[in-house]
Design a protein around this motif. Structure first.
Motif, PDB file in Angstrom:
ATOM      1  N   TYR A 291       0.839  -1.201   0.000  1.00 44.14           N
ATOM      2  CA  TYR A 291       0.000   0.000   0.000  1.00 44.14           C
ATOM      3  C   TYR A 291       0.874   1.250   0.000  1.00 44.14           C
ATOM      4  N   ARG A 294       2.753   2.004  -3.334  1.00 42.67           N
ATOM      5  CA  ARG A 294       1.889   2.473  -4.418  1.00 42.67           C
ATOM      6  C   ARG A 294       1.482   3.915  -4.217  1.00 42.67           C
TER       7      ARG A 294
ATOM      8  N   GLU B  40      -8.108  -2.789  -0.658  1.00 46.67           N
ATOM      9  CA  GLU B  40      -8.619  -1.702   0.172  1.00 46.67           C
ATOM     10  C   GLU B  40     -10.053  -1.444  -0.254  1.00 46.67           C
ATOM     11  N   ARG B  67     -11.036   2.553   3.949  1.00 48.80           N
ATOM     12  CA  ARG B  67     -10.710   3.976   4.035  1.00 48.80           C
ATOM     13  C   ARG B  67     -11.972   4.761   3.764  1.00 48.80           C
ATOM     14  N   ASP B  86      -9.246   9.181  -7.855  1.00 40.68           N
ATOM     15  CA  ASP B  86      -8.097   9.967  -7.368  1.00 40.68           C
ATOM     16  C   ASP B  86      -7.488   9.338  -6.122  1.00 40.68           C
ATOM     17  N   LEU B  89      -5.569   3.280  -4.781  1.00 43.31           N
ATOM     18  CA  LEU B  89      -4.176   2.874  -4.934  1.00 43.31           C
ATOM     19  C   LEU B  89      -4.033   1.637  -5.801  1.00 43.31           C
ATOM     20  N   ASP B  91      -3.938  -1.720  -8.240  1.00 46.89           N
ATOM     21  CA  ASP B  91      -3.549  -2.045  -9.609  1.00 46.89           C
ATOM     22  C   ASP B  91      -4.812  -2.217 -10.450  1.00 46.89           C
ATOM     23  N   GLU B 313     -10.212  12.415   5.881  1.00 49.69           N
ATOM     24  CA  GLU B 313      -9.987  11.022   5.507  1.00 49.69           C
ATOM     25  C   GLU B 313      -9.768  10.237   6.786  1.00 49.69           C
TER      26      GLU B 313
END
Lengths: 389, 329
Positions: A291, A294, B40, B67, B86, B89, B91, B313
């Motif tokens: 994490y 990245r 995530e 998150r 935005d 993270l 792939d 956040e």
């Protein structure tokens, strides 16, 4: 039963330094450390950053304390400090401070700041990064620091008892001295200093004493081999959910710290007490490096080519805001529950000078301070005039 | 699936989702932890009410790798998707609507992405959702859109999509404020495939939009993606002026004939004059309407304001160590 004037529980940087300072007032001082060697835990597993104020654009007081302590630390432990790298601070576009505010802040605290050369700028994604600065900050080498402190302790005649675990502390029969119950034996002491960081409350609890309202975080610190362009660079991106990668001199690698992913979980002792040591042993420690890297590579694309080595794990113990002594992130409690039991808890390595200065004032034990505090003028601190900021 | 792949699953959260946020988090984390190396769950809190904020706090305590990004107010879907992309993270990034999209399909979407597709678009028979008129409208719009822009959007395509990092990076570079996820995905191109699925129907009223809102969205989409209407307006304008020149020639010819002594009843011109001005006014206002659409778009884009503002956040803090330990001393 062996007897000392002062016993320090915890052989981290704070414990060792407090022992050295106390040795000036007491003839027999001992450091008791549970691990087989000194400085193996939180004093070793951390970013190794010697703060010089840049990190706190939103807390002027903390920044100024760092400015005061940075030269003291660098002078006293110059041979344990790594300076052979360029330290960059990059201001993200979604940062809580703008580049202009940061520059102004550095000027106000008298910390030097320069615009970064183009080859450094080119490492950052300019759509996410507003500005890049070169600053004066360094990293300490925990292995060298350990060797240095061992030598100092030996010279000062401080007894070091490694591999010795304290179970509980109790008041002696005279109502003044203290008895330490070890896992294998007993000690007697005139003063006891609890410098055990994450184990502070564990010792208090086992001794049946009131707990401090501490917050504990399980933290992961990945170590990596940086790609060649970053080998001689330390990078910190501020200010918000950001990150830092900088040399970790004790291993010759870079460490990684990400505000969002470094702390795996946390709890507050006042809500639900847990033993941090128990937690770090039993927690399922699955790395969050994928994490971190990245997210970081979004800002510094070249970091995609970093090679992961391993992660170090440690409990981080944080003081709740209201316990902090006027901006210094330290806690010093005299006679905590027992006469002559002092609890010392600090957050950053250079906070030690604040601890020693405060001990001078509050404990009434004279002559600990090794050096005078440098004056504001000597540091180039800009005294803000009325109406500025 | 490669062990070190990181997958982001993102969903908007709004006040009407309160009843099943926890259920969604449970399902999605269970499926992801069984199928993916790293994941995530990104919840974009679209300015929901305090009750939802409380639920999200609980979710962060109980489910790992969640998150929450809270937006400062309620934004349109397109902007919420932009915030999700935005902040992601992964792939691979899966966008979903927790109210209707089944978490069980997520591994299939990701598997297709891994097989080399940059966008896997969920397709569902919209009978359950839209009225017959709505579906007809969608089909007409889809054809019209393709004719005007030259690229196609599946009429039954939903916003339940899996995207590769490549395509996410392309889409996040586009900062249009009037944004429609489906059309942006189609616009950037790459390899696309479709996967049909059965929506889950949670206990919540369907988010149907009114006919007016649908038409509004259709106009907005076309204006954002195509300059063809503007070109048509120019064409109509040129044609109209040509007609107008022809008519003046005709009027001049009549008057010339009259002055030459040919008897023509002038009152007969009343109808044609009125007809002419009516047609001209119709064309004029039509052109003005189209122009004003484009002018308003130019104004919106030229203000350069951020697409959205983030309130805060927060992320999971689950003390895993103590979950299955028996405290025996």
């Amino acid at each position: 039963m062996r007897s000392f004037d002062a016993v320090i529980i915890g052989g981290g940087f704070f414990g060792c330094y407090v022992a050295l300072s106390l040795r000036r007032a007491f003839s027999s001082v001992a450091v008791v450390e549970r691990e087989p060697d000194l400085l193996t835990r939180a004093s070793y597993v951390n970013q190794a950053r010697v703060h010089n104020g840049y990190h706190y654009p939103r807390s002027l007081m903390t920044a100024l304390r760092s400015r005061v302590n940075f030269p003291r630390f660098c002078e006293e432990f110059g041979d344990c400090v790594e300076t052979g790298f360029t330290k960059l601070y990059a201001i993200a576009r979604e940062s809580k401070v703008t580049a202009m505010q940061f520059e102004r802040f550095c000027h106000n605290i008298g910390a030097r700041i320069d615009s970064a050369p183009p080859r450094c700028r080119a490492l950052f994604d300019s759509t996410l990064i507003e500005e890049v600065f070169v600053v004066r900050e360094c990293a300490f080498n925990a292995v060298k620091l350990r060797a240095r402190l061992k030598a100092l302790l030996t010279d000062a005649g401080v007894e070091v008892l490694c591999g010795t675990s304290v179970r509980r502390v109790a008041q002696g029969n005279d109502g003044d001295s203290l008895d330490l119950e070890l896992v294998d034996g007993r000690l007697s002491a005139g003063h006891v200093f609890n410098c055990t960081y994450s184990q502070t409350n564990t010792i208090l609890r086992q001794s049946g004493l009131p707990l401090l309202p501490l917050k504990h975080e399980l933290c992961e610190q990945p170590l990596l081999v940086p790609p060649p362009p970053l080998a001689k660079l330390g990078v910190t991106v501020i200010d918000g959910p950001f990150f830092s990668t900088m040399p970790f001199p004790a291993r010759g690698l870079h460490s990684l710290h990400h505000v969002r992913y470094t702390p795996h979980h946390f709890w507050l002792d006042q809500e639900e007490y847990r033993d941090p040591e128990d937690n770090i042993r039993s927690a399922r420690k699955r790395s969050r490096y994928p994490y971190m890297i990245r997210d970081i590579a979004r800002f510094v694309p070249v970091l995609e080519r970093a090679t992961y080595v391993e992660s170090l794990w440690e409990m981080k113990t944080v003081l709740p805001q209201n316990e902090i002594d006027d901006g210094r992130p330290i806690l010093l409690r005299r006679d905590h529950g027992l006469r002559n039991l002092t609890v010392v808890l600090g957050a950053k390595i250079d906070n030690i000078y604040d601890v020693i200065d405060t001990m001078d004032k509050t404990l009434g034990l004279p002559g600990y301070s090794r050096q005078r505090e440098p004056s504001a003028e000597a540091l180039g601190v800009h005294q803000p005039r009325q109406g500025e900021n | 699936m490669k062990p070190d792949v990181l997958v982001t699953v993102a969903s908007a959260v709004q006040s009407s989702d309160a009843g099943f946020i926890e259920q969604f988090a449970r399902e999605v984390t269970a499926i992801l932890s069984a199928h993916v190396g790293y994941y995530e769950v990104l919840l974009i809190d679209n300015g929901s009410d305090d009750a939802v904020v409380k639920i999200l706090e609980r979710v962060l305590k109980h489910f790992p790798f969640v998150r929450v990004v809270r937006l400062s107010r309620c934004y349109e879907d397109g902007i919420v998707f932009a915030a999700a992309l935005d902040h992601s993270l992964g792939d691979f990034v899966v966008l979903m609507d927790m109210a209707s999209d089944p978490p069980a399909v997520v591994p299939d979407l990701i598997a297709r992405c891994e097989a080399g597709y940059d966008a896997v678009v969920g397709v569902t028979d919209k009978k359950w959702h839209d009225s017959p008129i709505g579906r007809l409208g969608a089909r007409v719009f889809s054809r019209l859109f393709e004719a005007l822009t030259g690229y196609a959007v599946h009429p039954d395509g939903t916003n339940f999509v899996a995207l590769s990092r490549r395509i996410v990076n392309s889409i996040t570079k586009i900062r249009d404020r009037q944004r429609y996820m489906k059309h942006l995905t189609a616009y950037v191109g790459f390899n696309r495939t479709y996967l049909s699925y059965q929506p889950v129907l949670r206990d919540v009223p369907l988010r149907r939009r009114s006919l007016l809102a649908a038409v509004n969205a259709a106009v907005g989409t076309i204006v954002s993606n195509s300059t063809m209407p503007l070109r048509l307006v120019s064409l109509v304008g040129v044609t109209a002026s040509f007609v107008s020149v022809m008519y003046s020639v005709f009027v001049l010819a009549i008057s010339a004939l009259r002055s030459a002594g040919v008897r023509i009843n002038a009152a007969e011109g009343w109808a044609s004059t009125n007809m002419f001005s009516a047609v001209m006014f119709f064309l004029l206002f039509l052109m003005l309407a189209v122009l004003s659409e484009y002018v308003s778009k130019i104004m919106n884009e030229s203000q350069q304001r951020p697409l959205y503002h983030v309130a805060y956040e927060s992320n999971s803090s689950v003390v895993e160590a103590f979950k299955d330990r028996v405290n025996v001393v």
